[in-house]
Design a protein around this motif. Sequence first.
Motif, PDB file in Angstrom:
ATOM      1  N   UNK A  58       0.842  -1.194   0.000  1.00 35.51           N
ATOM      2  CA  UNK A  58       0.000   0.000   0.000  1.00 35.51           C
ATOM      3  C   UNK A  58       0.885   1.254   0.000  1.00 35.51           C
ATOM      4  N   UNK A  59       0.481   2.266  -0.753  1.00 40.25           N
ATOM      5  CA  UNK A  59       1.263   3.486  -0.866  1.00 40.25           C
ATOM      6  C   UNK A  59       1.468   4.155   0.493  1.00 40.25           C
ATOM      7  N   UNK A  60       2.693   4.610   0.732  1.00 41.70           N
ATOM      8  CA  UNK A  60       3.025   5.334   1.956  1.00 41.70           C
ATOM      9  C   UNK A  60       3.340   6.771   1.541  1.00 41.70           C
ATOM     10  N   UNK A  61       2.619   7.741   2.029  1.00 44.04           N
ATOM     11  CA  UNK A  61       2.734   9.099   1.511  1.00 44.04           C
ATOM     12  C   UNK A  61       3.993   9.868   1.901  1.00 44.04           C
ATOM     13  N   UNK A  62       4.771   9.391   2.851  1.00 47.56           N
ATOM     14  CA  UNK A  62       5.947  10.151   3.245  1.00 47.56           C
ATOM     15  C   UNK A  62       7.062   9.212   3.674  1.00 47.56           C
ATOM     16  N   UNK A  63       8.274   9.756   3.661  1.00 50.95           N
ATOM     17  CA  UNK A  63       9.471   9.008   4.022  1.00 50.95           C
ATOM     18  C   UNK A  63      10.322   9.898   4.913  1.00 50.95           C
ATOM     19  N   UNK A  64      10.688   9.403   6.075  1.00 51.68           N
ATOM     20  CA  UNK A  64      11.507  10.191   6.994  1.00 51.68           C
ATOM     21  C   UNK A  64      12.966  10.156   6.532  1.00 51.68           C
ATOM     22  N   UNK A  65      13.567  11.326   6.440  1.00 50.60           N
ATOM     23  CA  UNK A  65      14.952  11.426   5.999  1.00 50.60           C
ATOM     24  C   UNK A  65      15.757  12.136   7.087  1.00 50.60           C
ATOM     25  N   UNK A  66      16.853  11.543   7.488  1.00 49.12           N
ATOM     26  CA  UNK A  66      17.686  12.123   8.534  1.00 49.12           C
ATOM     27  C   UNK A  66      18.636  13.162   7.942  1.00 49.12           C
ATOM     28  N   UNK A  67      18.869  14.252   8.671  1.00 47.71           N
ATOM     29  CA  UNK A  67      19.795  15.278   8.188  1.00 47.71           C
ATOM     30  C   UNK A  67      21.255  14.844   8.334  1.00 47.71           C
ATOM     31  N   UNK A  68      21.500  13.811   9.106  1.00 46.86           N
ATOM     32  CA  UNK A  68      22.868  13.329   9.302  1.00 46.86           C
ATOM     33  C   UNK A  68      23.529  12.884   8.004  1.00 46.86           C
ATOM     34  N   UNK A  69      22.714  12.532   6.991  1.00 51.12           N
ATOM     35  CA  UNK A  69      23.312  12.065   5.739  1.00 51.12           C
ATOM     36  C   UNK A  69      24.149  13.148   5.072  1.00 51.12           C
ATOM     37  N   UNK A  70      23.922  14.416   5.418  1.00 52.61           N
ATOM     38  CA  UNK A  70      24.726  15.498   4.837  1.00 52.61           C
ATOM     39  C   UNK A  70      26.202  15.387   5.212  1.00 52.61           C
ATOM     40  N   UNK A  71      26.500  14.766   6.353  1.00 50.70           N
ATOM     41  CA  UNK A  71      27.886  14.614   6.801  1.00 50.70           C
ATOM     42  C   UNK A  71      28.338  13.163   6.813  1.00 50.70           C
TER      43      UNK A  71
END
Length: 81
Positions: free
Chosen positions: A3-16
């Motif tokens: 089933x479609x999931x409308x959002x995905x949590x993205x961590x800001x830590x990936x920038x570093x």
Amino acid sequence: MSQSKPWLKMWTLWLNDPKMDNLTLAEQGAWWRLVTFAHECDAAGALVKGSGIALTGPEILRSLKITRPGEIKAFNTMVEK
């Protein structure tokens, strides 16, 4: 796919993240498309068909709408890295 999931949590830590720093901007875009697609596939994020069979590389590329040679190259390089 699940089933479609409308959002995905993205961590800001990936920038570093050193692993992300090793990717070009195009490869990072390919990575996030892949992560988003996996999020839509099933609860565990597995890239599988409805029957539980793993998607092939060309099937993943088609699903992500990656069709241009440069985009395919960036995707494949990202996967290798």
